[in-house]
Design a protein around this motif. Sequence first.
Motif, PDB file in Angstrom:
ATOM      1  N   SER A   2     -27.157   4.044  10.955  1.00  0.00           N
ATOM      2  CA  SER A   2     -25.858   3.820  11.826  1.00  0.00           C
ATOM      3  C   SER A   2     -25.173   2.633  11.167  1.00  0.00           C
ATOM      4  CB  SER A   2     -26.154   3.560  13.132  1.00  0.00           C
ATOM      5  OG  SER A   2     -27.543   3.177  13.191  1.00  0.00           O
ATOM      6  N   SER A   3     -24.123   2.078  11.911  1.00  0.00           N
ATOM      7  CA  SER A   3     -23.338   1.122  11.127  1.00  0.00           C
ATOM      8  C   SER A   3     -23.882  -0.099  11.205  1.00  0.00           C
ATOM      9  CB  SER A   3     -22.098   1.073  12.076  1.00  0.00           C
ATOM     10  OG  SER A   3     -22.208   0.860  13.373  1.00  0.00           O
ATOM     11  N   GLU A  64     -14.055  -2.900  19.310  1.00  0.00           N
ATOM     12  CA  GLU A  64     -14.840  -1.436  19.377  1.00  0.00           C
ATOM     13  C   GLU A  64     -15.601  -1.494  18.096  1.00  0.00           C
ATOM     14  OE1 GLU A  64     -11.459   1.493  18.599  1.00  0.00           O
ATOM     15  OE2 GLU A  64     -10.804   0.856  20.560  1.00  0.00           O
ATOM     16  N   GLY A  68     -19.551  -0.762  18.944  1.00  0.00           N
ATOM     17  CA  GLY A  68     -19.999   0.755  18.451  1.00  0.00           C
ATOM     18  C   GLY A  68     -21.057   0.290  17.418  1.00  0.00           C
ATOM     19  N   ARG A  70     -24.567  -0.247  15.655  1.00  0.00           N
ATOM     20  CA  ARG A  70     -25.998  -0.039  15.888  1.00  0.00           C
ATOM     21  C   ARG A  70     -26.765  -1.396  15.283  1.00  0.00           C
ATOM     22  NH1 ARG A  70     -28.485   4.346  17.203  1.00  0.00           N
ATOM     23  NH2 ARG A  70     -29.963   2.803  18.153  1.00  0.00           N
ATOM     24  N   THR A 102     -27.318  -1.600  20.842  1.00  0.00           N
ATOM     25  CA  THR A 102     -27.191  -2.444  19.468  1.00  0.00           C
ATOM     26  C   THR A 102     -28.247  -3.339  19.417  1.00  0.00           C
ATOM     27  OG1 THR A 102     -24.643  -2.366  19.829  1.00  0.00           O
ATOM     28  CG2 THR A 102     -25.352  -3.873  18.467  1.00  0.00           C
ATOM     29  N   HIS A 172     -28.045   5.590  20.701  1.00  0.00           N
ATOM     30  CA  HIS A 172     -27.152   4.702  21.164  1.00  0.00           C
ATOM     31  C   HIS A 172     -26.239   5.560  22.266  1.00  0.00           C
ATOM     32  CE1 HIS A 172     -23.231   2.383  21.001  1.00  0.00           C
ATOM     33  NE2 HIS A 172     -24.016   1.395  20.182  1.00  0.00           N
ATOM     34  N   ARG A 174     -23.484   5.996  22.817  1.00  0.00           N
ATOM     35  CA  ARG A 174     -21.931   6.748  22.447  1.00  0.00           C
ATOM     36  C   ARG A 174     -22.474   8.165  21.665  1.00  0.00           C
ATOM     37  NH1 ARG A 174     -21.856   2.967  17.829  1.00  0.00           N
ATOM     38  NH2 ARG A 174     -22.970   4.270  16.348  1.00  0.00           N
ATOM     39  N   ASP A 175     -23.765   7.927  21.367  1.00  0.00           N
ATOM     40  CA  ASP A 175     -24.445   9.224  20.759  1.00  0.00           C
ATOM     41  C   ASP A 175     -24.705  10.268  21.640  1.00  0.00           C
ATOM     42  OD1 ASP A 175     -23.887   8.466  18.312  1.00  0.00           O
ATOM     43  OD2 ASP A 175     -25.791   7.755  17.962  1.00  0.00           O
TER      44      ASP A 175
END
Length: 177
Positions: A2-3, A64, A68, A70, A102, A172, A174-175
Amino acid sequence: MSSVVALVGNPRGGSRTHLAAVAAAEALGRRIGHDAPPEVVDLSAIGPHLFTPTPSPTVEVALELAAGARVLVVASPTYKATYTGLLKAFLDRLPGGALTGTAALPLMVMGSPRHALAVELHLRPLLIELGASVPTPGLALLEAEIPGLDRILADWADRVAPQVTAAVRQPHPRDLV
């Protein structure tokens, strides 16, 4: 993977804090299998928009990105033995729990080792209050250590990567939507 996002809370563009934050996010990203360059939220570029009475698309995108991520490397120079007001103003725009899911890594750049505890006493609690998991001790970097940053960050990333990897294995929020 992830990010990975570097959040830079220095009001000056092109700062040592920016250099350290991006380098830390890159080093850690490589260790956890995230080969893409990290996203960077540089508050020096959006600072004036944080204080306008009307909503700013630039600030919303930055919020955002931070929420958003990770993995979020949150960096600030040490001002008056704590993080900058600019970083606080930005993080105050996030609702409670916005960083749930996060893994946050606090990083502070300081002129004196007398301020080394600021990363744990001030920045860590703020990130936890926003819901972040802070799986490792924060990183306190002295300005004098910046020339050896690659070595310092390589050692740091090797040391913290297992805890960060474990933290991002959790789904997460959002997932789950």
